[in-house]
Write a protein that holds these residues in place. Structure first.
Motif, PDB file in Angstrom:
ATOM      1  N   ASP A 285       1.878   5.079  -1.612  1.00  6.72           N
ATOM      2  CA  ASP A 285       2.510   4.004  -0.840  1.00  6.72           C
ATOM      3  C   ASP A 285       1.449   3.215  -0.082  1.00  6.72           C
ATOM      4  O   ASP A 285       1.558   2.992   1.128  1.00  6.72           O
ATOM      5  CB  ASP A 285       3.543   4.584   0.124  1.00  6.72           C
ATOM      6  N   LEU A 286       0.443   2.741  -0.801  1.00  5.69           N
ATOM      7  CA  LEU A 286      -0.686   2.066  -0.156  1.00  5.69           C
ATOM      8  C   LEU A 286      -0.386   0.584   0.072  1.00  5.69           C
ATOM      9  O   LEU A 286      -1.058  -0.301  -0.459  1.00  5.69           O
ATOM     10  CB  LEU A 286      -1.958   2.244  -0.992  1.00  5.69           C
ATOM     11  N   ASN A 287       0.625   0.329   0.894  1.00  8.01           N
ATOM     12  CA  ASN A 287       0.909  -1.050   1.292  1.00  8.01           C
ATOM     13  C   ASN A 287       0.172  -1.343   2.602  1.00  8.01           C
ATOM     14  O   ASN A 287      -0.252  -0.411   3.304  1.00  8.01           O
ATOM     15  CB  ASN A 287       2.424  -1.282   1.402  1.00  8.01           C
ATOM     16  N   PRO A 288      -0.008  -2.606   2.958  1.00 11.60           N
ATOM     17  CA  PRO A 288      -0.821  -2.947   4.140  1.00 11.60           C
ATOM     18  C   PRO A 288      -0.369  -2.291   5.435  1.00 11.60           C
ATOM     19  O   PRO A 288      -1.193  -2.037   6.319  1.00 11.60           O
ATOM     20  CB  PRO A 288      -0.702  -4.473   4.215  1.00 11.60           C
TER      21      PRO A 288
ATOM     22  N   VAL B  11      -5.750   5.681   6.803  1.00 12.73           N
ATOM     23  CA  VAL B  11      -4.563   5.755   5.952  1.00 12.73           C
ATOM     24  C   VAL B  11      -3.456   6.481   6.715  1.00 12.73           C
ATOM     25  O   VAL B  11      -3.666   7.576   7.240  1.00 12.73           O
ATOM     26  CB  VAL B  11      -4.879   6.482   4.628  1.00 12.73           C
ATOM     27  N   LEU B  12      -2.282   5.857   6.760  1.00 14.42           N
ATOM     28  CA  LEU B  12      -1.150   6.369   7.525  1.00 14.42           C
ATOM     29  C   LEU B  12      -0.015   6.772   6.589  1.00 14.42           C
ATOM     30  O   LEU B  12       0.029   6.374   5.424  1.00 14.42           O
ATOM     31  CB  LEU B  12      -0.646   5.298   8.492  1.00 14.42           C
TER      32      LEU B  12
ATOM     33  N   PHE C 159      -2.191   4.856 -10.352  1.00 17.02           N
ATOM     34  CA  PHE C 159      -1.018   4.397  -9.599  1.00 17.02           C
ATOM     35  C   PHE C 159      -1.435   3.858  -8.238  1.00 17.02           C
ATOM     36  O   PHE C 159      -0.981   2.785  -7.825  1.00 17.02           O
ATOM     37  CB  PHE C 159      -0.014   5.543  -9.430  1.00 17.02           C
ATOM     38  N   ASP C 160      -2.280   4.573  -7.525  1.00 19.37           N
ATOM     39  CA  ASP C 160      -2.747   4.090  -6.220  1.00 19.37           C
ATOM     40  C   ASP C 160      -3.580   2.816  -6.371  1.00 19.37           C
ATOM     41  O   ASP C 160      -3.484   1.899  -5.540  1.00 19.37           O
ATOM     42  CB  ASP C 160      -3.582   5.162  -5.511  1.00 19.37           C
TER      43      ASP C 160
ATOM     44  N   VAL D 181      -1.471  -4.743  -6.374  1.00 23.04           N
ATOM     45  CA  VAL D 181      -0.199  -5.461  -6.180  1.00 23.04           C
ATOM     46  C   VAL D 181      -0.018  -5.854  -4.717  1.00 23.04           C
ATOM     47  O   VAL D 181       0.292  -7.007  -4.392  1.00 23.04           O
ATOM     48  CB  VAL D 181       0.982  -4.606  -6.663  1.00 23.04           C
ATOM     49  N   GLU D 182      -0.214  -4.897  -3.821  1.00 21.77           N
ATOM     50  CA  GLU D 182       0.069  -5.142  -2.407  1.00 21.77           C
ATOM     51  C   GLU D 182      -0.892  -6.148  -1.783  1.00 21.77           C
ATOM     52  O   GLU D 182      -0.497  -6.924  -0.903  1.00 21.77           O
ATOM     53  CB  GLU D 182       0.015  -3.823  -1.622  1.00 21.77           C
TER      54      GLU D 182
END
Length: 237
Positions: free
Chosen positions: A157-160, A172-173, A185-186, A192-193
Motif C-alpha cells: 500500500d505504498l501510496n503517498p 514508511v507508515l 507489486f510494490d 502508479v501512485e
C-alpha cells in the motif's frame, strides 16, 4: 471517538509524562482513527484500530521489523484488548511527486524492506482477490504468469499518505496490508501512485535490480494494482 485522558493514562508512558492535548490528525485513514497526543516531554500518535479483517499481529510484527531498520516509527504500545497502538509522532511531509534524489531514497527504502523483512506465509493470490475478469485484467495475469515470481514481504500500500518525508528521508507508515507478494507489486504501486514517467520508471527499475528486469511484468502489475485499488475503494465507500 476521541480517546480520553483517563483511558490513555492506563499506559505507563502517559503516567510518566503528563498529557497536554489530544487532537485528531488532520488526514484520517480508512482503517483507524488517528490522534496526536502531546505530553510535557514528547508527542505521540495514538491509533484506534477499526478494520476487523486486518491481521493486526502481522501488522505489528512487520512494522517493528521496519522500525528496527530505522524505516518506520516503533510501536511503543500495542493494546490488543482495546485495539490501540501508540508510536512516536513524526513531523514530516507527504509528496505526490518526487524528484530523482527522493525517488532514489524511496527505491532504496523499498529494497531494504524487501530484503530484510520476513514473515512465514504463502504469497498472496491476487487472482482470487481481484473480482474483475475484464480483458485487461486477465491479460495482465497471463503476462505475470510468464515470469518468475520474486516473493518478498511487500508493504502492498505504498501510496503517498503512507510515505512520510523528513527532508530527503522517507518513513514508511501503516503496515495493515503488508505481506508476502511479488516485489514488482510494490514497484508498480510506486509508479502508479506517483505517476512516474517512463524515464523515471526505467531509473527505478535500474536502481532496484542493479541489472536485468522485466518492464512488461511491471506494466502488468500496474494494471493489477490499479484494479485492486479501484475495487478496494468501491468496497469502502
Amino acid at each position: 471517538m476521541m480517546p480520553s485522558y483517563t483511558k490513555l493514562e492506563k499506559y505507563p508512558l502517559f503516567q510518566e509524562n503528563s498529557i497536554l492535548s489530544i487532537e485528531p490528525v488532520a488526514t484520517q485513514g480508512y482503517c483507524n482513527l488517528n490522534y496526536k497526543v502531546t505530553t510535557d516531554s514528547r508527542t505521540y500518535l495514538v491509533r484506534k484500530l477499526l478494520a476487523n479483517e486486518i491481521d493486526r499481529e502481522k501488522e505489528y510484527l512487520l512494522q517493528q521489523q521496519s522500525a528496527a531498520l530505522g524505516l518506520s516509527p516503533e510501536i511503543i504500545v500495542f493494546d490488543r484488548e482495546e485495539q490501540v497502538m501508540v508510536m512516536p509522532f513524526i513531523e514530516g511531509t507527504h509528496h505526490q511527486t518526487l524528484d530523482i534524489p527522493k525517488l532514489t531514497a524511496l527505491v532504496d527504502t523499498v529494497k531494504q524492506l524487501h530484503t530484510h523483512l520476513h514473515y512465514d506465509e504463502e504469497p498472496i493470490d491476487l487472482e482470487t482477490v481481484i473480482k474483475s475478469r475484464k480483458t485487461p485484467i486477465t491479460e495482465a495475469f497471463e503476462i505475470i504468469r510468464n515470469y518468475p515470481r520474486v516473493a518478498v514481504v511487500c508493504h502492498n500500500d505504498l501510496n503517498p499518505r503512507n510515505i512520510l518525508w523528513q527532508a530527503e528521508k522517507p518513513y514508511v507508515l501503516d503496515f495493515e496490508y503488508a505481506g508476502v507478494n511479488d516485489c514488482y507489486f510494490d514497484l508498480a504501486a510506486v509508479s502508479v501512485e506517483l505517476n512516474l514517467t517512463k524515464e523515471e520508471e526505467r531509473y527505478m527499475l535500474h536502481r532496484y535490480f542493479e541489472g536485468s528486469f522485466f518492464r512488461e511484468k511491471l506494466e502488468a502489475y500496474k494494471v493489477v494494482y490499479a484494479q485492486l485499488c479501484k475495487e478496494w475503494f468501491a468496497e469502502k465507500m
